[in-house]
Design a protein around this motif. Structure first.
Motif, PDB file in Angstrom:
ATOM      1  N   PRO A  23      52.006  80.364   4.535  1.00  0.00           N
ATOM      2  CA  PRO A  23      51.923  78.930   4.833  1.00  0.00           C
ATOM      3  C   PRO A  23      51.405  78.658   6.239  1.00  0.00           C
ATOM      4  O   PRO A  23      51.666  79.418   7.178  1.00  0.00           O
ATOM      5  CB  PRO A  23      53.370  78.463   4.681  1.00  0.00           C
ATOM      6  N   ALA A  24      50.662  77.582   6.370  1.00  0.00           N
ATOM      7  CA  ALA A  24      50.269  77.072   7.676  1.00  0.00           C
ATOM      8  C   ALA A  24      51.367  76.151   8.187  1.00  0.00           C
ATOM      9  O   ALA A  24      52.305  75.787   7.466  1.00  0.00           O
ATOM     10  CB  ALA A  24      48.945  76.321   7.575  1.00  0.00           C
ATOM     11  N   SER A  25      51.267  75.748   9.446  1.00  0.00           N
ATOM     12  CA  SER A  25      52.262  74.870  10.040  1.00  0.00           C
ATOM     13  C   SER A  25      52.363  73.558   9.271  1.00  0.00           C
ATOM     14  O   SER A  25      51.356  72.946   8.916  1.00  0.00           O
ATOM     15  CB  SER A  25      51.882  74.596  11.499  1.00  0.00           C
ATOM     16  N   GLY A  26      53.595  73.161   8.973  1.00  0.00           N
ATOM     17  CA  GLY A  26      53.820  71.887   8.304  1.00  0.00           C
ATOM     18  C   GLY A  26      53.683  71.917   6.804  1.00  0.00           C
ATOM     19  O   GLY A  26      53.805  70.873   6.151  1.00  0.00           O
ATOM     20  N   ILE A  27      53.449  73.097   6.227  1.00  0.00           N
ATOM     21  CA  ILE A  27      53.242  73.229   4.784  1.00  0.00           C
ATOM     22  C   ILE A  27      54.492  73.811   4.131  1.00  0.00           C
ATOM     23  O   ILE A  27      55.086  74.764   4.638  1.00  0.00           O
ATOM     24  CB  ILE A  27      52.028  74.136   4.493  1.00  0.00           C
ATOM     25  N   LYS A  28      54.884  73.260   2.988  1.00  0.00           N
ATOM     26  CA  LYS A  28      55.966  73.814   2.192  1.00  0.00           C
ATOM     27  C   LYS A  28      55.377  74.731   1.126  1.00  0.00           C
ATOM     28  O   LYS A  28      54.424  74.363   0.441  1.00  0.00           O
ATOM     29  CB  LYS A  28      56.786  72.711   1.544  1.00  0.00           C
TER      30      LYS A  28
END
Length: 303
Positions: A23-28
């Motif tokens: 995951p990238a930042s801010g991704i669930k």
């Protein structure tokens, strides 16, 4: 009979999450599978050595908790001598969160502050009969003591350099005969630049072997002023977790068996490739026959 290799450093309880993509930042991100298993640089290296037919002793520390008890039991199940493990009454056994994507790449968040960093808990066992001493940079106090004792005993030393402060790492590098960085560890310690330039910057003593592992790009070795490239083997990757630790264990074993550094590096590269191909934590370690078959295949990435 092969002499015992003493592995000094961390044992870690890994919580492993299989995901479709990191995951990238801010991704669930949803989890495809989950398991708990053990890792840690020195502990994993010790397991690899035993799986390859060598003899390994793990010197480290765990907390007096269920995770520590189970970790010691898992090491012993894989043939590792745990007589040098200190069970501490305070703190908690180290843990990490590991995310592994469909390509086998992983991201790791490590908790390295659950236990005292005091190196005085190392056993007083003699080292003069050891074939090699392998230390990781995540427990610098223990590694420093082990390296000094190994030097006094005339035993070859290998440093797994990945993580830690610049000052701590430099103290370890100054004491080690063979220093093997990860790519990230080399950048963290030496800054930006080509791997060749950074290795020369870190070498110091001309007699020291300095190297960097680079995943599928193989490894680079600075030996007697010359850079030598050792290719990685081509495999379908299941999970890269623990491959570097396996590399270090196999490299130390290769040295203890009389291989020169480049031959030991090729042996270690094959062991890491088998580990990447199989995944499955410590249960995915290759035995001697698997590594010899990988070496004989000649299926390497270009360098």
């Amino acid at each position: 009979m092969k002499r015992k290799i003493v592995c000094v450093g961390n044992l870690v309880l890994d919580e492993v999450f299989q995901v479709a993509s990191l995951p990238a930042s801010g991704i669930k991100t949803g989890v495809l599978a989950y398991e708990k298993r053990y890792g840690g640089p020195a502990a994993t290296a010790a397991v690899a050595i035993c799986r390859l037919g060598g003899t390994a002793s793990y010197w480290g520390r765990v907390a007096d908790d269920p995770a520590g008890e189970a970790g010691i039991a898992a090491l012993r199940q894989h043939g590792v001598d745990c007589g040098g493990v200190a069970v501490l009454p305070e703190g908690r056994t180290l843990r990490a969160i590991v995310m592994v994507d469909a390509r086998g790449e992983r991201s790791i968040v490590s908790d390295r502050h659950g236990l005292s960093l005091d190196g005085s808990v190392l056993p007083e066992d003699r080292l003069d009969e050891a074939g090699a001493v392998l230390v990781d940079s995540r427990w610098p106090a223990g590694a420093l003591i082990a390296l000094d004792r190994a030097r006094a005993a005339g035993v070859v030393t290998v440093l797994d350099a990945d993580g830690g402060t610049t000052a701590d790492n430099q103290a370890l590098i100054d004491r080690a005969d063979h220093v093997v960085f990860s790519s990230e560890g080399l950048r963290d310690h030496a800054g930006e630049g080509s791997p060749e330039e950074l290795l020369r910057q870190c070498a110091g003593d001309a007699s020291r072997v300095v190297a960097v592992t680079r995943g599928s790009s193989g490894s680079l070795w600075l030996i007697d002023g010359e850079i030598v490239a050792v290719p990685a083997f081509r495999v379908d990757v299941a999970d890269t977790t623990g491959c570097g630790d396996t590399f270090h264990g196999a490299y130390a074993l290769g040295l203890s068996e009389g291989r020169d550094p480049i031959a030991a590096a090729r042996f270690a590269s094959a062991a890491a490739a088998v580990k990447a191909q199989r995944g499955r934590g410590w249960d995915g370690m290759g035995d001697r026959a698997a590594i010899e078959a990988m070496l004989a295949s000649g299926a390497v990435h270009p360098v």
